[in-house]
Enzyme design. Structure first.
Site, PDB file in Angstrom:
ATOM      1  CG  HIS A   1      -1.785   8.535  10.137  1.00  0.00           C
ATOM      2  ND1 HIS A   1      -0.753   8.188  10.985  1.00  0.00           N
ATOM      3  CD2 HIS A   1      -2.187   7.364   9.561  1.00  0.00           C
ATOM      4  CE1 HIS A   1      -0.548   6.885  10.922  1.00  0.00           C
ATOM      5  NE2 HIS A   1      -1.410   6.363  10.058  1.00  0.00           N
ATOM      6  CD  GLU A   2      -5.079   6.584   7.204  1.00  0.00           C
ATOM      7  OE1 GLU A   2      -4.598   5.939   6.242  1.00  0.00           O
ATOM      8  OE2 GLU A   2      -5.074   6.164   8.372  1.00  0.00           O
TER       9      GLU A   2
ATOM     10  CG  HIS B   1       5.348   4.974   1.726  1.00  0.00           C
ATOM     11  ND1 HIS B   1       5.390   4.155   2.820  1.00  0.00           N
ATOM     12  CD2 HIS B   1       6.550   4.799   1.122  1.00  0.00           C
ATOM     13  CE1 HIS B   1       6.550   3.540   2.888  1.00  0.00           C
ATOM     14  NE2 HIS B   1       7.274   3.914   1.862  1.00  0.00           N
TER      15      HIS B   1
ATOM     16  CG  HIS C   1      -0.489   5.199   5.192  1.00  0.00           C
ATOM     17  ND1 HIS C   1       0.595   4.422   5.522  1.00  0.00           N
ATOM     18  CD2 HIS C   1      -1.291   5.216   6.299  1.00  0.00           C
ATOM     19  CE1 HIS C   1       0.465   3.986   6.767  1.00  0.00           C
ATOM     20  NE2 HIS C   1      -0.658   4.460   7.256  1.00  0.00           N
TER      21      HIS C   1
END
Length: 657
Positions: free
Chosen positions: A446-447, A453, A450
Site C-alpha cells: 500500500h505505502e 505516485h 503512494h
C-alpha cells in the site's frame, strides 16, 4: 551559520538531504532565514511593475521558498515524525505555530492575491495550477477583511500548537502505555523469537501501534493479558481529549469565518466528493450491511470460544475461526514473509514487472536513521528517476502507523526529480530475520503505491506533483497497488521460507484467500466508526462548545449507528493522529471513497490480463504521471474508459444486498 547545510541545496544525488550534516542547532536559524527569503521573493512578485502573467506570478510562486521548504521537510515533516528526539520535539513546538504564521503571511497578502486574480492562461496544466492557487487563497481567507484575517491568523497559530501537542503526547503515551511484564508466559502465543525480541533489561515490553486493535491480540493466549493490552491501547493519551475538543471548536470557527456551515463542508468543497451530503450518503449505505456482517461474525466467534466474547477476544477468536474453518494459521505464513525479500522480490519486483522500472540499492547514501535503506530508481530507458527510502522499524521516537512523504517533489520547472520515503512500524527482532504478518505485507505494498505516485510523477509544477491530489483521491493508487501482493507471479518471488527457500505452499495461499473473506464485517465496521467519528467532530457548528469530550465521542458513535460493544473505532479520538495532527480532518472517509475507484480499477486490471506492462503503462500515463495537473475523476474515467461503479467494492467487502 555559514556551514548550515539547510541553507543550500544538497550536494547529494537527487538533492537527498544530507542528514548526517544536519544538527539540531541548524534548524531554527535556517527556518528564520528561509522564511525571510520567501517573504522577500513574495514582495518582489507583488512589486513587479509588469502586468501579472502566469510566468511572473504563478510560476514565480512555484519557484519561491525553496530554502524554507527544505528546512520544513527535514525538520517538521521528517525528523519530527520519524526520529523525534527531545530536542527535535522542542524545535517542532517552537516552529509549528511560526510555520502556520508564515503561511498566513503569504496567503493573506492582498497585493499578491490581486495579482493572482488577474492572471489568465489558455494552457490546460497552467489553468489547473491557477485554479489550485485561487482555491487555496480563498480558502485561506484572502477575501476576508482585516479583523477577520487577524482572527484567522490567531486560530491557525493555535491549531498548529495543538496539532504539535497532540502528536507529541501520542508518541509519549504510546511508549509509556506499552505492555510490560516480568513473566514471558504472559506473552505465550507470540512465539519464542518474537518474545525474545521484546526483552529489555530482564522485562518484556510490547509497544503499542497506532490502532485500537493491536496485532498481538490475535496471538496472545492469556485472556487477562489480552484485556490489559486492549485497555492500554484504547485508553492511552487521555489528555488528548481536551486537545481534540479545542481543535474541533477552532476549526468550526475557522470554517464559519470563511462562510461554511462547518469544517466538513469547508474541507470537502475542493475534494472529489464536493458536498457533505455525498459523503454521508455513501457512508450511510455501508453502515447497516457492515453491522449485519459484524453480528454474524460475533456469533461465529462466540461459538468458537464457547462463551460470550469481549472486545479483546475478537482478534484472538477470529484467528481461531480462520484456523478451524478455513484451515489457515497466520503464524504458519510468517516464516515465508521475510522483510527484505518481501520488499526486494515482492514490492519492488512487482513495480518492475508492471512499469519496467528498476532499483539499485545505494549503500553509499544514508537517511536520517541507521535503519533507513536507500535505492536509486531507473526508468525503462536507464535514466535516473529518483530515490526511494524505506524506514521499516518501530522505535520510541517514531509515530505509529505507516506513511509516505516527499523529501524532494518532482518538478520539471525546478528540474527536481523525486526523493520519497516510506515509513512502516515493524517490530525489529533482537537477532535473525524480520518476519512479517500478512497485514504488514499488504501495508508495505500500500505505502509503495503512494511512493510510485511520487516517483512516477511527470508534471511541470511542484504544487501538483504526484500525491498532490484531493485527499479523497490520494489513497486510490496506493490501494490499487495492494492487489499485486497476491498476484501469483509476484507471490512466487517473495513468499519463500526464510531458512529453506521453499515457496509458500499453494494450500496455505488458498487458505489465506478464503480466510480473508472472513472478518470483513469487523474490518468495515471499525473503519466506518472511525470515519464517522471524524465526521462528527467536524460537523460542529461555529460557536458550538464541547463541554465533555468523552460524552461527545460516545454520542457521536451512537448517532451514526456505529456504537458496538465489541467493536471500537479503528482510532479513538485520543490517538486519531490522522485528523488531529495530520491532514485528514473531515477526510478519513477518503479511504472508502478511494476504495470505490480502487475496487473497480482492480476489476478492470483483472479483465485486461492483470500484471502486464500494457496495463502498468496505461495506469502510469493516465493516473500516476499526471498527479494533480488534471481533474482526478477525469483521470479515472480516462483510465477505465467509463464511469466508475460501486458494485465491485460491495462485492469485495461482502456488503451486497
Amino acid at each position: 551559520m555559514t556551514d548550515n547545510p539547510l541553507l543550500r541545496p544538497s550536494h547529494l544525488p537527487y538533492g537527498l538531504p544530507d542528514f548526517a550534516a544536519v544538527r539540531e542547532e541548524h534548524i531554527v536559524p535556517a527556518f528564520e532565514q528561509g522564511a525571510a527569503e520567501h517573504l522577500a521573493e513574495i514582495a518582489a512578485i507583488v512589486a513587479d511593475p509588469d502586468p501579472p502573467t502566469f510566468d511572473n506570478t504563478i510560476a514565480a510562486l512555484e519557484r519561491s521558498g525553496q530554502t524554507l521548504n527544505r528546512v520544513e521537510t527535514v525538520a517538521l515533516h521528517t525528523l519530527a515524525a520519524s526520529d523525534a528526539t527531545d530536542g527535535i520535539q522542542q524545535i517542532e513546538r517552537e516552529l509549528a505555530p511560526r510555520s502556520a504564521g508564515h503561511r498566513d503571511a503569504v496567503f493573506l497578502d492582498r497585493g499578491l492575491w490581486q495579482r493572482i486574480k488577474q492572471v489568465a492562461t489558455d494552457d490546460p496544466e497552467e489553468s489547473q495550477l491557477l485554479e489550485h492557487y485561487r482555491t487555496d487563497f480563498v480558502k485561506a481567507g484572502a477575501d476576508l477583511d482585516d479583523e477577520q484575517q487577524e482572527r484567522l491568523r490567531a486560530i491557525n497559530a493555535e491549531l498548529a500548537e495543538l496539532a504539535s501537542d497532540f502528536g507529541q503526547n501520542l508518541v509519549r503515551a504510546s511508549a509509556d502505555s506499552a505492555l510490560v511484564t516480568d513473566d514471558p508466559a504472559d506473552l505465550h502465543g507470540l512465539g519464542e523469537e518474537r518474545i525474545a525480541a521484546l526483552e529489555q533489561d530482564g522485562r518484556y515490553v510490547l509497544p503499542l501501534l497506532n490502532t485500537s486493535v493491536q496485532p498481538a491480540l490475535a496471538q496472545l493466549t492469556d485472556r487477562a493479558t489480552r484485556e490489559k493490552l486492549y485497555r492500554l491501547s484504547t485508553e492511552r493519551a487521555p489528555e488528548n481529549l481536551a486537545i481534540a475538543a479545542r481543535t474541533a471548536e477552532l476549526r468550526a470557527e475557522h470554517a464559519g469565518l470563511l462562510g461554511y456551515t462547518d469544517h466538513a463542508a469547508y474541507k470537502v468543497a475542493d475534494q472529489t466528493a464536493k458536498t457533505v451530503e455525498a459523503v454521508e450518503e455513501r457512508l450511510g449505505r455501508l453502515v447497516e450491511p457492515a453491522r449485519r456482517n459484524v453480528e454474524r461474525e460475533a456469533a461465529a466467534l462466540a461459538e468458537q470460544a464457547g462463551h460470550e466474547i469481549e472486545p479483546w477476544d475478537w482478534a484472538y477468536y477470529a484467528e481461531q475461526v480462520r484456523k478451524e474453518r478455513y484451515d489457515f494459521d497466520e503464524e504458519a505464513l510468517r516464516p515465508y514473509l521475510e522483510l527484505d525479500r518481501v520488499i526486494e522480490q515482492g514490492v519492488l519486483h512487482a513495480a518492475h514487472l508492471l512499469y519496467g522500472i528498476t532499483f539499485t540499492e545505494r549503500t553509499d547514501l544514508h537517511g536520517y536513521h541507521p535503519d533507513v535503506r536507500v535505492w536509486e530508481v531507473f526508468d525503462t530507458d536507464g535514466t535516473g528517476l529518483g530515490l526511494y527510502l524505506l524506514d521499516p522499524y518501530a522505535r520510541p521516537t517514531k509515530e505509529g502507523g505507516a506513511w509516505m512523504h516527499n523529501l524532494v517533489a518532482q518538478s520539471f520547472l525546478l528540474d527536481d526529480r523525486p526523493v520519497v520515503v516510506n515509513n512502516l512500524n515493524v517490530t525489529k527482532p533482537a537477532s535473525g530475520p524480520t518476519l512479517l504478518t500478512w497485514d504488514e505485507v499488504e501495508t508495505a505494498f500500500h505505502e509503495f503505491g503512494h511512493a510510485l505516485h511520487g516517483l512516477l510523477s511527470a508534471v511541470r509544477f511542484p504544487l501538483v506533483e504526484g500525491t498532490s491530489v484531493p485527499r479523497d483521491f490520494v489513497e486510490y493508487p496506493s490501494q490499487v497497488n495492494e492487489v499485486w501482493a497476491t498476484d501469483p507471479e509476484v507471490l512466487a518471488g517473495y513468499a519463500r521460507h526464510h531458512e529453506s527457500g521453499e515457496p509458500v505452499p499453494a494450500e496455505l495461499v488458498s487458505a489465506l484467500e478464503r480466510a480473508n473473506r472472513f472478518n470483513q464485517g469487523f474490518s468495515t465496521f471499525e473503519y466506518l466508526a472511525a470515519a464517522l467519528l471524524d465526521w462528527s467532530w467536524h460537523r460542529l457548528a461555529p460557536g458550538e462548545k464541547i463541554e465533555d469530550p468523552a460524552t461527545f465521542e460516545a454520542r457521536a458513535l451512537e448517532r451514526a449507528g456505529v456504537a458496538h460493544p465489541l467493536v471500537s473505532p479503528r482510532y479513538r479520538s485520543t490517538y486519531f493522529l490522522h485528523i488531529f495532527a495530520g491532514d485528514y480532518s473531515a477526510g478519513y472517509y477518503s479511504y472508502v471513497w478511494s476504495e470505490v475507484l480502487d475496487a473497480d480499477s482492480v476489476e478492470w486490471l483483472r479483465e485486461h490480463g492483470g500484471l502486464r506492462r500494457e496495463n502498468g503503462d496505461r495506469f502510469r500515463e493516465k493516473v500516476l504521471a499526471v498527479g494533480g495537473s488534471v481533474d482526478p475523476m477525469g483521470a479515472v474515467r480516462d483510465f477505465l474508459g467509463r464511469e466508475p461503479r460501486l458494485e465491485p467494492l460491495l462485492a469485495r467487502r461482502g456488503l451486497e444486498a
